[in-house]
Design a protein around this motif. Structure first.
Motif: not given
Length: 1285
Positions: A842-847, A611-618
């Protein structure tokens, strides 16, 4: 002649079928030519010693391109042993590579330059093999001009397909082809002008148009590469006379003459006919130019005759000089690194080199590795033949290339750079089965940026490294083509948006363009490779996995547990407190903490598991905390799936230690560190974000524009988005599963163009609770034994009715609010609901944040009652009526949440919703209100700045909830019996501070709780301690929001709060006893007497008395052999305005007694043998201190405390004692006698204030006088102000 066998007849029939399909009769000058099959069979019999190769079969160009998917070779006349020897020799340079597999195919076709096939296609000098079924590029080591448009049998060739199966490959002609027809004849005699006579023509002043066509003969001294400028292909060659140093340039630009480039060989003599003279407009440099009728012929003295020049054409001759002689460098000569002078510009050497291609470093960038030690860069040439033939195992000869040693600090190879004056000759084809990777024919971002900014080799290699890493990290999300899209076609791609500002920063004044004609024709050689300076990369953008790894390494570099504790405090701590203080620490890193400066790149994702924002790459993911500089929460759901660039950030490494240090003396022994773990996340401001690639259908066109590299908010503080293709948005919302392969982490955001209807509804968030395990029993679940699941809930107000959307609406338009304002406010305020978020929702928790207006979008739906059908009462109706409690709505996994705006940003005509704002504000308190005795609420919400963060033991009266006890212990970084205490103030330096206790079980979902951060706390439980101090605890319904990030100039994290600032000088009369928290203050006072004094040694484990090297606890026996010394004293001080009781601990006791360090250490050793020594003032009865009159140390301390030397002026730093003793407090008001000389005064005094000593300083006479003067001035000014009032 014997009849052919059945096998031969079948073979001949197949040959006839092949000839009818691929080799039809061609129309010649005198009519139709005879069918070529008989001539082909004649060539085959000649090559095979009279027999037909029955084991071989004919193959057409079309079949070769479409049926052959792997590299192969065919050798018509070779035996098996000859082929094995040939293959074995090819594996010498690369033994790990396999040789080309042999096929038994016959290739027959016409050699052509492609002019007759496609009139629209630009002729680039490439050669092709064609038949009636198709055409394929080819490469030859030897070529004759008369071979064009002739039919050939190719006895030895290799077919190399592309790595991309959708595109065809090319053919490598290993030996000279066998002509099926007779070659053309050569003319007998040609009038020729030799170079010694031709060179003055280029320097004469006679207009070029008055001169007739010339024929020039000479030796080929230099051959330039094929170039394509403004859709026109050409190349330069340079001829010289045998006995002269005179060189003359010849420009070849006619399409029918570009094939000459394959014929010309350095050192050979040639004759060129039909030349005219021309000059460049800019530089006026003159040259010979071929015409349409020009011919290239081999030089033969018997077939040429010298033609004298007219005397009128003899102009003034100028001395000509050749370029610098190239240094020859063979394989046996090692390329040594020359001695470098740091910061000095170096000049490259011009050499020649022969080597074998061992690896393709980057074909798009034109980088090849030779002999595993030298990098060949062909980027400064255009590679119009698409690098055909340059496969691992091929041998190349480099003539007049630049040698650059260590152009880039991070580049491991010596570089050979080919400029436009260099010549690259393919000497031998590769015999290995290595694939063909062609460079992009158009839109090659590497070369476009190279030529646009006229980069030197160091900057170009740095550009290549950045672009390679960028492509590797993000091509799986957006596709390589879209990622590397060039601005030549339309809007620039993400890679160009990322690189262009970096290049503009390092080459801001690079205005001169590359002069290719001067580079080729200039008598003094000038090119971008001539001079260079070793480059330290100005920045880097590594993968997120590398970022986390390097950050963890930096956090442990030079780490010592003693850094986290003050030595004066650590020596008095017991084992549990000592190891608890070491259990959790952090360090912050900025972009400048890395060398070179580190730029963060990542696709913004949101995880339903954390339930947190993330920066993602490969490679990995990096949790992130995003805030706004104006204090508003981050809620831009439209940014999900976008590629972000962040250069200003704080990379936080939380360190978790499991230690068993017995005492502070063993802190240097790292063997007591049993386990160490880290947790890395990044926090930054939204205003510092640059969107390199916006998620499709998510961000409005203004934010997607290539003219602006940063997202900017509107005046209302919101970023609205267009509602289009909701099914495309859903592909970008959820992060990949942790168990999948890392390549599966890359989810390409491929959206559908199909538009479907969807239902949306607007709502306002009025309350939000935190993440925890809850026992929701949904009506759809019949099984009563459902397990607890992680979830959160929010209370919202529906604004308007659900709406059906079938097209993209206008962003920023909120028709629900406008319609509601006409109907009145009552209907809106009664539509309250409790949203339940579980599973993927739950992905909407940080927004989701308090006071935000959001919209739920249900894709592929046209039912306007979809929300009502899913609602259910929180308890059965027989216990509670529906009207008294809001209905529960479980949020579905497929719903999309879209942030619209904030309620504080609504316009004037949307007054209906603004009335709700008053109700929301009433639930938010201030810290002074929470600390007030008149406050009656049990749940509080307020915002403040973290002053100090301390890990402590959980309060004994605090029992963790049952749900928290059921959480899995796996992966937990802190023990469950720990809590974190946050000291929160209204503003930096504010005297009003409240403590918040958060259990360790909640901390796994909380990021950014660092000193200096401003936090908004919701639904904390307000409590009052037995000492009447107010504090708050984090409970299941609590929630935190990061309002602003810590400043980058905060003191070191381990330093106590407030240490960086000097305390202010106050009077005791000004100290307000009702203030719970007074920050560090200072008074100039007089020490009146010592009321109590206690020195003791306690066990580090059980805190029992430690005596004579062992713990005195008997039942049960304590195994500890480590003691900790402790000291406590209560002294009475006064400053003329009041008196105070000061509690001193440990090292402050020695300062109060005026003992030196040696005296204090000797006293502690004496106490160690006794275990404990206590004394008390004669008047302080009932304190619990038991004296030993016979003890010498007690007598010494009693004498010391009663000595007049103790009663002296001191400078005392203090704070209020939050846990004062009730025993020594005098009556609230009492009369006291004071004597000044012979005069006695009687005055009423206030109760003693209870203070905690923080520091004691001796006051010299000069300092005492100065401070007294300051006090007098302040007192006088206060009196004047009072009198005026």
């Amino acid at each position: 002649m014997a009849e052919p066998s059945a096998v031969e007849q079948r073979w001949l029939q197949a040959a006839r079928d092949f000839a009818r399909r691929a080799l039809p009769a061609r129309q010649g000058p005198g009519g139709p030519e005879p069918p070529p099959l008989e001539a082909v069979l004649r060539c085959l019999r000649s090559a095979g010693g009279g027999d037909l190769p029955l084991s071989y079969s004919f193959i057409s160009i079309s079949d070769l391109q479409h049926q052959q998917c792997t590299p192969c070779c065919s050798h018509l006349t070779w035996s098996t042993n000859e082929f094995k020897e040939w293959a074995h020799q090819g594996q010498g340079a690369l033994p790990m590579q396999s040789a080309l597999p042999r096929t038994y195919l016959i290739l027959v076709g016409y050699l052509t330059d492609g002019r007759q096939e496609n009139k629209e296609k630009l002729v680039d000098g490439s050669l092709y093999v064609k038949d009636s079924t198709g055409i394929i590029p080819c490469e030859l080591l030897h070529f004759e001009l008369e071979w064009l448009e002739s039919l050939f049998l190719f006895p030895s060739w290799s077919y190399i397909p592309q790595t991309d199966q959708s595109a065809a490959g090319y053919v490598e002609i290993l030996v000279d082809p066998v002509p099926v027809n007779l070659p053309k004849e050569v003319p007998d005699s040609i009038p020729v002008t030799y170079l010694a006579s031709a060179e003055p023509l280029l320097t004469s002043r006679i207009p070029c148009k008055k001169r007739s066509k010339l024929t020039v003969a000479g030796e080929l001294a230099r051959l330039g590469p094929l170039l394509c400028i403004h859709h026109k292909t050409f190349f330069f060659l340079f001829l010289k006379y045998l006995t002269s140093a005179v060189w003359v340039p010849v420009l070849v630009q006619k399409p029918n003459q570009l094939a000459w480039h394959h014929i010309l060989q350095l050192g050979h003599r040639y004759t060129i006919t039909g030349l005219s003279m021309s000059s460049l407009k800019k530089s006026r440099q003159r040259m010979f130019v071929t015409g349409v009728s020009s011919c290239l012929l081999p030089y033969c003295a018997e077939q040429v005759r010298e033609q004298p020049l007219d005397s009128a054409w003899q102009g003034e001759s100028t001395q000509s000089s050749s370029i610098e002689t190239a240094e020859q460098l063979s394989d046996s000569l090692e390329l040594g690194v020359e001695e470098e002078r740091p910061g000095s510009t170096k000049e490259s050497k011009i050499i020649s080199y022969v080597g074998t291609v061992t690896k393709i470093l980057n074909v798009q960038a034109g980088l090849f590795l030779l002999d595993n030690k030298v990098c060949l860069c062909l980027a400064y040439q255009q590679l119009l033949n698409s690098a055909r033939g340059l496969r691992p195992g091929a041998c190349v000869e480099l003539i007049d290339v630049h040698l650059l040693q260590k152009p880039l600090v991070s580049f491991p190879f010596i570089v050979l750079g080919a400029c436009l004056s260099s010549t690259v000759v393919l000497k031998n084809f590769s015999r290995l089965s290595t694939p063909y990777q062609p460079p992009a024919s158009s839109g090659n971002l590497y070369l476009q940026l190279l030529f646009r900014y006229n980069l030197g080799m160091p900057l170009y290699l740095w550009l290549v490294s950045l672009l390679e890493t960028f492509e590797e990290r993000f091509s799986c999300f957006f596709g390589r083509r879209r990622l590397l899209l060039s601005s030549i076609h339309r809007n620039p791609g993400a890679a160009e948006k990322f690189l262009v500002p970096l290049l503009q920063a390092v080459v801001p004044d690079r205005e001169e363009a590359r002069d290719i004609y001067n580079e080729i024709l200039g008598k003094i050689h000038q090119c971008p490779l001539q001079k260079y300076l070793t480059l330290n990369p100005p920045c880097q953008a590594p993968s997120l996995s590398a970022v986390c790894r390097v950050a963890e390494e930096k956090s442990w570099e030079g780490f010592s547990p003693s850094q986290l504790l003050s030595p004066l405090e650590a020596q008095h701590m017991g084992t549990q407190e000592l190891n608890r203080r070491l259990a959790w620490s952090y360090c912050t890193l900025s972009a400048g903490s890395f060398q070179p400066r580190l730029i963060l790149l990542g696709v913004l994702r949101v995880s339903s598991r954390s339930s947190s924002l993330q920066l993602q790459d490969k490679s990995s993911t990096l949790p992130c905390v995003i805030s706004h500089k104006d204090g508003s929460p981050f809620a831009h759901t439209a940014l999900i799936g976008s590629l972000l660039q962040v250069e200003s950030y704080q990379l936080v490494v939380e360190r978790f230690l499991q230690t068993d240090f017995p005492s502070w003396e063993q802190l240097a022994n790292l063997e007591h560190m049993r386990e160490k773990k880290t947790s890395v996340y990044v926090q930054f401001y939204f205003e510092d974000v640059r969107v390199l690639h916006a998620a499709e259908g998510q961000i409005q066109k203004g934010l997607r524009s290539g003219k602006s590299f940063s997202l900017r908010k509107k005046d209302d503080g919101s970023v609205t988005s267009e509602l289009e293709t909701p099914e495309a948005k859903m592909l970008k919302l959820e992060d990949p599963k942790p168990d999948t392969h890392r390549d599966e982490n890359c989810q390409k955001g491929q959206s559908s163009t199909r538009r479907t209807s969807c239902v949306s509804c607007l709502f306002l968030v009025t309350q939000k609770e935190g993440l925890m395990l809850r026992n929701y029993q949904l009506p759809s679940k019949e099984d009563g034994g459902q397990e607890l699941q992680r979830s959160f809930q929010a209370t919202v107000l529906w604004l308007g009715r659900p709406r059906l959307w079938s097209h993209s609406r206008e962003s920023g338009n909120l028709p629900e609010l406008e319609e509601t304002s006409c109907d009145g406010e009552e209907g809106m305020t009664q539509q309250e609901a409790l949203l339940l978020f579980m599973g993927k929702s739950l992905r909407w928790f940080p927004f989701l944040h308090l006071g935000g207006l959001y919209r739920f979008i249900v894709p592929h739906c046209s039912d306007l009652e979809v929300f009502d059908k899913l609602c259910f009462p929180p308890v059965p109706a027989k216990f509670l009526s529906k009207s008294s409690c809001p209905l529960c709505l479980p949020v579905q996994d497929t719903w999309h949440l879209q942030h619209e705006t904030w309620i504080s940003s609504l316009t004037e005509h949307q007054l209906a919703a603004r009335s709700v704002l008053r109700g929301v504000d009433q639930r938010i308190s201030s810290i002074p209100e929470v600390l007030s005795n008149s406050f009656t609420g049990s749940l509080v919400s307020f915002s403040g700045e973290i002053v100090e963060r301390t890990l402590c033991a959980s309060p004994k009266n605090e029992k963790p909830s049952v749900t928290l006890g059921l959480q899995k212990q796996k992966g937990r970084l802190l023990a469950s019996d720990h809590s974190v205490k946050l000291s929160i103030s209204v503003a930096p330096g504010s005297p009003v501070v409240v403590d918040i206790y958060i259990a360790a079980t909640y901390l796994q979902h909380l990021w950014g709780l660092l000193p200096g951060a401003k936090i908004f706390f919701q639904n904390l439980e307000r409590k009052i301690s037995r000492f009447h101090n107010v504090y708050c605890t984090y409970i299941a319904s609590s929630c935190v929001t990061i309002v602003s990030l810590p400043a980058s100039h905060l003191p070191f994290p381990s330093s106590p709060a407030g240490e960086a600032s000097s305390p202010s000088l106050v009077f005791l009369s000004n100290v307000q006893p009702h203030l719970q928290h007074l920050p560090q203050a200072r008074i100039l006072c007089h020490l009146s007497c010592v009321l109590t004094l206690s020195l003791q040694w306690v066990c580090s484990l059980c805190s029992s008395i430690f005596k004579e090297g062992r713990c005195t606890r008997q039942s049960p026996p304590c195994p500890s052999h480590t003691g900790v010394r402790q000291a406590n004293a209560r002294v009475l001080v006064e400053d003329g305005t009041g008196e105070a009781l000061v509690l001193c601990r440990n090292q402050h006791v020695a300062a109060m007694l005026g003992l030196s360090l040696l005296e204090w250490e000797a006293l502690q050793k004496c106490v160690q043998s006794r275990g404990r020594v206590s004394i008390q003032h004669g008047e302080a009865t009932g304190t619990g201190c038991v004296e030993e009159p016979e003890d010498l140390i007690a007598c010494y301390l009693r004498s010391l405390c009663r000595s007049p030397l103790i009663c002296r002026p001191i400078l005392l730093d203090f704070s209020l004692d939050r846990k004062p003793s009730k025993i020594l407090q005098p009556a609230p008001l009492q009369l006291r006698n004071f004597r000044c000389g012979e005069v006695e005064f009687v005055s009423q005094v206030r109760p003693w204030r209870s203070l905690l000593c923080l520091n004691v300083e001796e006051v010299e006479q000069e300092a005492l006088s100065y401070l007294n003067n300051q006090r007098i001035r302040r007192t006088s000014s206060h009196c004047r102000v009072g009198a005026t009032a």
